[in-house]
Enzyme design. Structure first.
Site, PDB file in Angstrom:
ATOM      1  CG  ASP A 322     -41.074 -44.584  16.730  1.00 15.86           C
ATOM      2  OD1 ASP A 322     -41.216 -44.328  15.521  1.00 15.86           O
ATOM      3  OD2 ASP A 322     -41.098 -45.738  17.193  1.00 15.86           O
ATOM      4  CD  GLU A 375     -44.240 -42.953  13.344  1.00 13.60           C
ATOM      5  OE1 GLU A 375     -44.259 -43.658  12.327  1.00 13.60           O
ATOM      6  OE2 GLU A 375     -43.922 -43.389  14.457  1.00 13.60           O
TER       7      GLU A 375
END
Length: 645
Positions: A322, A375
């Site tokens: 993330d 990401e």
């Protein structure tokens, strides 16, 4: 054996840490710390108990507290291990299920605090914060999957990812509207994913987190699954069942920041141990969280151990990292004067770059049959290229640019789409620079953004036609696919973590028909190598015509490794049916209509091509043949070459 003044025993001579362990840990290259630090129930010299070890180099004293000693800090002190900063000790009589914390007395400022174990395998359910002595024992039954998953996770294999939040996929109205447990999910989720055709499921972080509303992105337990839904073995059972149903499992992982909760990692031993001391480097102003000090050897050991832990102990098939952009840039979410440049005066976080490269190298060295996924929302080069070429080493990267451009385009009234045609075609300028995943993720259906269905213009019929078209266009592109839960049924409201997916909508034909369309897209996607085999090869994608902006139509070819695997896809982004639309085709013979999003089966109006069309030797669009097709309104058509070449 040492005795404190209350008479409780700590057997100091027992250790599982070797000198080599200490060397690797302090060097920053011990990546299986979960086998050494934390709490380990064991038997030594015929005595049952638990070995404890924790890193607190600036502590004056560390002790284990729990219900077994009335939470008294003077009952079970640990001893420091040489100059490693690790405190350890074996306490007899403590076994699996015992609650505990580490009481830390710092050498600085008289700081004293009770901390959750950073290496705990299991913790109490928030707002309680004690760790629980546990183990990772489980009798796995997924041997067939594990032996063959190198094929399922390969970059030339189909990957259709169903992203979901465990706590809000389904809830139980008759039981206080609670979330399903891991075990309950294991009874329903694998078969649902099989029926809808997804190849993988990606869980928003299941690691322990104190605030349910953070969706897991404020992680405190980097080795402990959330107790909201059950025990570690319950999560293992869920993953086991998914594997036995042929479904891969990807976990979201958050090494970019961590919360400031007092029981967590922050200010752990009275110093900034895990985080940077300078708030311009160690505090995230947008998220009010701490930022890891990636330049510290022991922190790198801690984080990479966490990643390998989930791969080894939980058999997961991928790690999605993330907020990578927030790690790469020192000025991320900061104004001028609020950040410290690197040694060369730049904004790149050199320590974070080195950490990410080492993380990917270690993952692929130890588990070559998994994928790491970034990401990453900027134009940072070579995110998904090998480190030996200067890349970050990820296997895949989310294509955030495609997502933003496509949703912006689809939200336009079809009348005006011809003025935004480049949003459909721009992606192909960079589509093969990285190994991409096309994400229609949870981030696009929260914080007032509305649902995917809600973004679509027009009346109810047009909204659903547009959504079917969006999915068809996504599956036509050269990249892996990701769809957040609820999108596949046309959920009406945006996602809320304290509600369930609106499963009751499936009683209505538009919603159930959309679900059938997604299932058939996945079925054809998995069955046709042309749609996945050459996702990373520019030779696997060709435009037929990307310039018909006036009609808002695009057409393209996808090819597999074999020349027999050839698909022609055409999308009409207006509600105007277009009969007798001629397209260039690379070969003659029959072109079978595999999929038509306007079929009545999917809630469409029924325009189509009666099963397919015959190519004729009339050159067009630089091709030797051409076909004449009926383009339904707001529809995607997939044709497969059959017969003569």
């Amino acid at each position: 054996m040492s005795h404190d003044r209350r008479g409780a025993d700590v057997m100091d001579e027992i250790t599982i840490l070797t000198p080599h362990d200490l060397y690797l840990f302090n060097e920053g290259s011990h990546f299986r710390l979960y086998d050494k630090l934390g709490a380990h129930p064991m038997q030594s010299a015929g005595v049952d108990g638990t070995y404890f070890a924790v890193w607190a180099p600036n502590a004056e004293q560390v002790s284990v507290i729990g219900a077994f000693n009335d939470w008294k800090a003077d009952r079970h002190p640990l001893r420091p291990r040489e100059q490693s900063g690790i405190w350890e000790g074996f306490i007899p009589g403590i076994g699996k299920g015992a609650l505990y914390k580490f009481h830390i007395r710092s050498r600085f400022h008289g700081y004293r605090i009770d901390k959750t174990d950073p290496f705990a395998l299991f913790n109490e359910i928030p707002p309680k914060t004690a760790s629980i002595v546990w183990d990772c024992d489980y009798d796995w039954q997924d041997g067939d999957w594990m032996r063959g998953r190198h094929r399922r996770n390969a970059l030339d294999a189909p990957m259709a990812v169903y992203e979901m939040h465990v706590g809000s996929w389904k809830r139980v109205p008759e039981d206080g509207y609670r979330s399903l447990s891991y075990r309950e999910l294991a009874e329903t989720l694998p078969s649902y994913l099989q029926e809808t055709g997804f190849t993988h499921v990606e869980f928003l972080p299941v690691m322990d987190h104190p605030f349910f509303g953070s969706w897991g992105y404020q992680t405190t337990g980097y080795f402990a699954p959330s107790g909201y839904y059950g025990t570690p073995q319950d999560l293992m059972y869920l993953i086991d069942q998914l594997h036995r149903h042929g479904i891969g499992v990807i976990l979201d992982w958050v090494p970019s920041h961590f919360p400031t909760d007092a029981h967590g990692l922050g200010y752990f031993d009275g110093t900034h141990l895990f985080e940077h001391a300078d708030p311009q480097q160690g505090f995230h102003p947008e998220w009010n969280t701490f930022i890891f000090n990636y330049g510290r050897n022991e922190v790198r050991s801690f984080l990479i151990s966490s990643a390998l832990f989930w791969l080894e102990k939980y058999h997961v098939d991928g790690i999605r990292v993330d907020a990578v952009a927030s790690m790469l840039y020192l000025d991320y979410s900061r104004k001028a004067g609020e950040w410290i440049p690197n040694q060369y005066g730049g904004r790149e976080n050199l320590d974070a770059i080195a950490f990410l490269r080492r993380f990917n190298e270690e993952v692929y060295k130890q588990f070559p049959d998994v994928q790491t996924i970034a990401e990453e929302s900027t134009a940072w080069p070579m995110v998904s290229k090998p480190t030996y070429l200067g890349g970050l080493g990820f296997g895949l990267k989310w294509d955030m640019g495609w997502m933003h451009d496509t949703l912006s385009y689809m939200s336009q009234d079809p009348y005006f789409r011809k003025y935004h045609h480049n949003k459909l075609t721009f992606r192909m300028l960079y589509a093969f620079h990285e190994n991409f995943v096309l994400p229609l993720s949870h981030d696009e259906v929260v914080y007032g953004k509305g649902s995917l269905l809600g973004k679509m213009p027009g009346d109810e019929w047009q909204k659903f036609a547009n959504l079917r078209l969006l999915f068809g266009y996504m599956y036509a592109q050269a990249a892996k696919k990701l769809l957040f839960m609820g999108g596949e049924i046309g959920q009406g409201r945006e996602w809320a973590h304290d509600h369930s997916v609106e499963w009751d909508l499936l009683q209505y034909p538009f919603h159930s028909s959309l679900q059938r369309w997604v299932a058939d897209l996945n079925r054809v996607y998995r069955a046709e190598p042309a749609l996945y085999q050459r996702d990373l090869d520019p030779a696997g994608f060709e435009w037929i015509d990307c310039n018909d902006a006036e009609s808002s139509v695009i057409s393209l070819l996808r090819t597999g490794a074999s020349t027999d695997d050839l698909l022609l896809i055409v999308c009409n982004f207006t509600p105007v049916p277009r009969p007798n639309y001629r397209l260039g085709a690379p070969r003659g013979g029959f072109w079978q209509e595999l999929l038509n999003s306007d079929a009545t089966l999917y809630g469409g109006s029924g325009w189509g091509n009666l099963g397919g069309v015959e190519a004729v030797p009339i050159p067009l669009h630089g091709r030797s043949h051409s076909i004449t097709v009926t383009l339904p309104p707001l529809a995607a058509l997939f044709f497969k070459s059959r017969g003569a070449h």
